[in-house]
Design a protein around this motif. Structure first.
Motif, PDB file in Angstrom:
ATOM      1  N   PHE A  70       0.828  -1.202   0.000  1.00 64.33           N
ATOM      2  CA  PHE A  70       0.000   0.000   0.000  1.00 64.33           C
ATOM      3  C   PHE A  70       0.867   1.259   0.000  1.00 64.33           C
ATOM      4  O   PHE A  70       0.596   2.215  -0.736  1.00 64.33           O
ATOM      5  CB  PHE A  70      -0.919  -0.005   1.235  1.00 64.33           C
ATOM      6  N   ILE A  71       1.934   1.249   0.809  1.00 66.90           N
ATOM      7  CA  ILE A  71       2.834   2.408   0.852  1.00 66.90           C
ATOM      8  C   ILE A  71       3.501   2.613  -0.509  1.00 66.90           C
ATOM      9  O   ILE A  71       3.561   3.733  -1.035  1.00 66.90           O
ATOM     10  CB  ILE A  71       3.901   2.212   1.954  1.00 66.90           C
ATOM     11  N   VAL A  72       3.991   1.520  -1.105  1.00 66.03           N
ATOM     12  CA  VAL A  72       4.640   1.619  -2.414  1.00 66.03           C
ATOM     13  C   VAL A  72       3.648   2.097  -3.470  1.00 66.03           C
ATOM     14  O   VAL A  72       3.982   2.922  -4.329  1.00 66.03           O
ATOM     15  CB  VAL A  72       5.244   0.248  -2.808  1.00 66.03           C
ATOM     16  N   PHE A  73       2.411   1.585  -3.402  1.00 68.10           N
ATOM     17  CA  PHE A  73       1.385   2.006  -4.364  1.00 68.10           C
ATOM     18  C   PHE A  73       1.115   3.504  -4.267  1.00 68.10           C
ATOM     19  O   PHE A  73       1.045   4.199  -5.289  1.00 68.10           O
ATOM     20  CB  PHE A  73       0.095   1.225  -4.115  1.00 68.10           C
ATOM     21  N   VAL A  74       0.975   4.011  -3.060  1.00 70.72           N
ATOM     22  CA  VAL A  74       0.711   5.452  -2.880  1.00 70.72           C
ATOM     23  C   VAL A  74       1.874   6.278  -3.430  1.00 70.72           C
ATOM     24  O   VAL A  74       1.663   7.298  -4.113  1.00 70.72           O
ATOM     25  CB  VAL A  74       0.468   5.764  -1.390  1.00 70.72           C
TER      26      VAL A  74
ATOM     27  N   ILE B 281      -1.553   1.741 -13.416  1.00 68.09           N
ATOM     28  CA  ILE B 281      -0.122   1.472 -13.580  1.00 68.09           C
ATOM     29  C   ILE B 281       0.561   1.404 -12.216  1.00 68.09           C
ATOM     30  O   ILE B 281       1.390   0.520 -11.952  1.00 68.09           O
ATOM     31  CB  ILE B 281       0.533   2.547 -14.468  1.00 68.09           C
ATOM     32  N   GLY B 282       0.212   2.342 -11.325  1.00 71.70           N
ATOM     33  CA  GLY B 282       0.800   2.341  -9.988  1.00 71.70           C
ATOM     34  C   GLY B 282       0.452   1.082  -9.219  1.00 71.70           C
ATOM     35  O   GLY B 282       1.297   0.500  -8.533  1.00 71.70           O
ATOM     36  N   PHE B 283      -0.796   0.636  -9.356  1.00 71.43           N
ATOM     37  CA  PHE B 283      -1.222  -0.583  -8.663  1.00 71.43           C
ATOM     38  C   PHE B 283      -0.495  -1.807  -9.205  1.00 71.43           C
ATOM     39  O   PHE B 283      -0.018  -2.653  -8.445  1.00 71.43           O
ATOM     40  CB  PHE B 283      -2.729  -0.761  -8.811  1.00 71.43           C
ATOM     41  N   LEU B 284      -0.397  -1.899 -10.527  1.00 71.55           N
ATOM     42  CA  LEU B 284       0.295  -3.036 -11.141  1.00 71.55           C
ATOM     43  C   LEU B 284       1.757  -3.071 -10.715  1.00 71.55           C
ATOM     44  O   LEU B 284       2.286  -4.136 -10.366  1.00 71.55           O
ATOM     45  CB  LEU B 284       0.192  -2.941 -12.664  1.00 71.55           C
ATOM     46  N   CYS B 285       2.413  -1.927 -10.723  1.00 75.21           N
ATOM     47  CA  CYS B 285       3.826  -1.874 -10.325  1.00 75.21           C
ATOM     48  C   CYS B 285       3.992  -2.207  -8.839  1.00 75.21           C
ATOM     49  O   CYS B 285       4.979  -2.830  -8.446  1.00 75.21           O
ATOM     50  CB  CYS B 285       4.407  -0.491 -10.621  1.00 75.21           C
ATOM     51  N   ALA B 286       3.023  -1.804  -8.010  1.00 79.77           N
ATOM     52  CA  ALA B 286       3.087  -2.138  -6.587  1.00 79.77           C
ATOM     53  C   ALA B 286       2.939  -3.643  -6.380  1.00 79.77           C
ATOM     54  O   ALA B 286       3.650  -4.244  -5.568  1.00 79.77           O
ATOM     55  CB  ALA B 286       2.007  -1.382  -5.823  1.00 79.77           C
ATOM     56  N   VAL B 287       2.015  -4.259  -7.121  1.00 77.22           N
ATOM     57  CA  VAL B 287       1.823  -5.710  -7.015  1.00 77.22           C
ATOM     58  C   VAL B 287       3.090  -6.455  -7.422  1.00 77.22           C
ATOM     59  O   VAL B 287       3.447  -7.486  -6.833  1.00 77.22           O
ATOM     60  CB  VAL B 287       0.629  -6.161  -7.876  1.00 77.22           C
TER      61      VAL B 287
ATOM     62  N   VAL C  32      11.385   5.868  -4.751  1.00 77.61           N
ATOM     63  CA  VAL C  32      10.442   5.019  -4.033  1.00 77.61           C
ATOM     64  C   VAL C  32      11.119   3.733  -3.576  1.00 77.61           C
ATOM     65  O   VAL C  32      10.924   3.273  -2.447  1.00 77.61           O
ATOM     66  CB  VAL C  32       9.215   4.696  -4.924  1.00 77.61           C
ATOM     67  N   GLN C  33      11.943   3.132  -4.446  1.00 79.21           N
ATOM     68  CA  GLN C  33      12.632   1.889  -4.086  1.00 79.21           C
ATOM     69  C   GLN C  33      13.654   2.110  -2.976  1.00 79.21           C
ATOM     70  O   GLN C  33      13.842   1.236  -2.119  1.00 79.21           O
ATOM     71  CB  GLN C  33      13.314   1.289  -5.317  1.00 79.21           C
ATOM     72  N   VAL C  34      14.303   3.267  -2.976  1.00 79.07           N
ATOM     73  CA  VAL C  34      15.236   3.574  -1.886  1.00 79.07           C
ATOM     74  C   VAL C  34      14.485   3.625  -0.563  1.00 79.07           C
ATOM     75  O   VAL C  34      14.928   3.069   0.457  1.00 79.07           O
ATOM     76  CB  VAL C  34      15.955   4.916  -2.158  1.00 79.07           C
TER      77      VAL C  34
END
Length: 363
Positions: free
Chosen positions: A218-222, A239-245, A292-294
């Motif tokens: 959820f944090i990554v998605f936001v 796109i954000g949801f797919l990348c978070a999954v 975001v990944q950092v």
């Protein structure tokens, strides 16, 4: 006295053990898909147990209807995820004109020409790096129908696997008491308490792990959604949801998510000026995803791994790496829950083993 017959019998037994072990490993390798289905079904069972208990205790469902209700919720959630991606697929299908290979070729040449102009403006000889005519001549745009067939085949395999997992999960939920009773019968009475303690600890640790994992996603998605909205990328939510999954896949998932976001960003802006719009937007999105990944790698993941399953990050990395080599992406996803189960069982049944003491000191 050691005779030649004794030596021969010893060698024969050793060879037999080696051959049987090799055959067992080969058999497990051949049915690795089934093993993955069982592991995923077990994970879904652990997640579904609280829902099942809610249906039984609060709504007064009998066990069968409670199981069906739990599976129905899983099915609705999965169907909802799939339905979310339909607008994205339709949108990108329109951008790429999937049924018109000539249009794809023209758009590709247009994009290559824009890249060539960009390189020339920066005093780079584009003819030595790329040529639109050579690229278009080497690319066979008629492979797109084959690519679509591959996608359909993958979807079909996914559907069969999903149906298998849900079928197994149904019986795991429905017959969970029977499974526990059957296992208790196989286990000597002296180990019954250890078995029950193992189940309780496994349920507690994996529940914490999955709750933490959902919080991380959820944090990554936001954060992903914020990056995409800032730079005006169409279909930012999906796109954000797919990348978070995709972050569920350890280590590889974030890389795939970044590449996917870059591709979808470029496709969404296809037809715009490459130098002033496509390139800057794509670079900014990639930079945002890197930030975001950092944040995720230094905050979210360490908390989940250290607090939920009580394992060192290096320990988790090695387990995921080994599972990836043996069982691929699905193995990487299931590695942490399965490893946690093995650690709990090891601590309960082999508490004096030095290796197990070292690995389970925080459990």
């Amino acid at each position: 006295m050691v005779t030649s017959k004794t030596i021969a019998n010893g060698i024969l037994r050793a060879i037999t053990v080696i051959v049987l072990t090799a055959l067992l490993l080969y058999f497990l390798y051949q049915i690795q898909a089934v093993l993955i289905y069982l592991i995923i079904a077990l994970i879904l069972t652990l997640i579904g147990n609280p829902v099942l208990d809610f249906f039984r205790r609060r709504l007064k469902f009998n066990h069968v209807f409670a199981t069906i209700g739990t599976l129905f919720i899983f099915t609705v959630i999965i169907a909802g995820f799939i339905m979310m991606f339909i607008p994205l697929i339709l949108s990108q299908g329109q951008n790429l004109s999937l049924l018109n290979t000539g249009a794809i070729e023209q758009q590709t040449i247009q994009l290559v020409n824009q890249i060539s102009v960009f390189l020339e403006n920066h005093h780079i000889d584009s003819s030595k790096i790329l040529s639109a005519s050579e690229i278009s001549s080497k690319i066979n745009f008629n492979i797109i129908p084959n690519f679509l067939n591959t996608i359909l085949s993958t979807i079909s395999s996914f559907g069969m696997g999903l149906a298998s997992v849900l079928f197994i999960t149904f019986f795991f939920l429905k017959e969970r008491k029977s499974f526990i009773t059957g296992i208790k019968r196989l286990i000597p009475d002296s180990h019954e308490d250890q078995f029950l303690n193992s189940l309780e600890k496994i349920n507690s640790l994996l529940s914490r792990y999955f709750i933490g994992l959902l919080l991380q996603l959820f944090i990554v998605f936001v954060l992903y959604l914020t990056v995409l909205l800032i730079f005006g990328v169409p279909n930012a939510f999906i796109i954000g949801f797919l990348c978070a999954v995709l972050n569920i896949i350890p280590y590889i998932g974030p890389l795939i998510a970044s590449v996917l976001a870059a591709i979808l960003t470029m496709l969404s802006n296809l037809g715009s000026d490459f130098q002033s719009e496509i390139l800057p937007t794509t670079v900014y999105v990639l930079l945002g995803f890197w930030i975001v990944q950092v944040i995720d790698n230094n905050l979210s993941q360490p908390i989940i791994f250290s607090k939920s399953v009580s394992s060192h990050p290096l320990e988790i990395f090695l387990v995921i790496l080994i599972a990836g080599f043996l069982f691929g992406i699905l193995g990487m996803i299931a590695a942490v829950p399965l490893y946690t189960i093995l650690k709990v069982v090891g601590k309960e049944f082999f508490p004096e083993n030095k290796i197990i003491i070292l690995l389970t000191k925080n459990i």
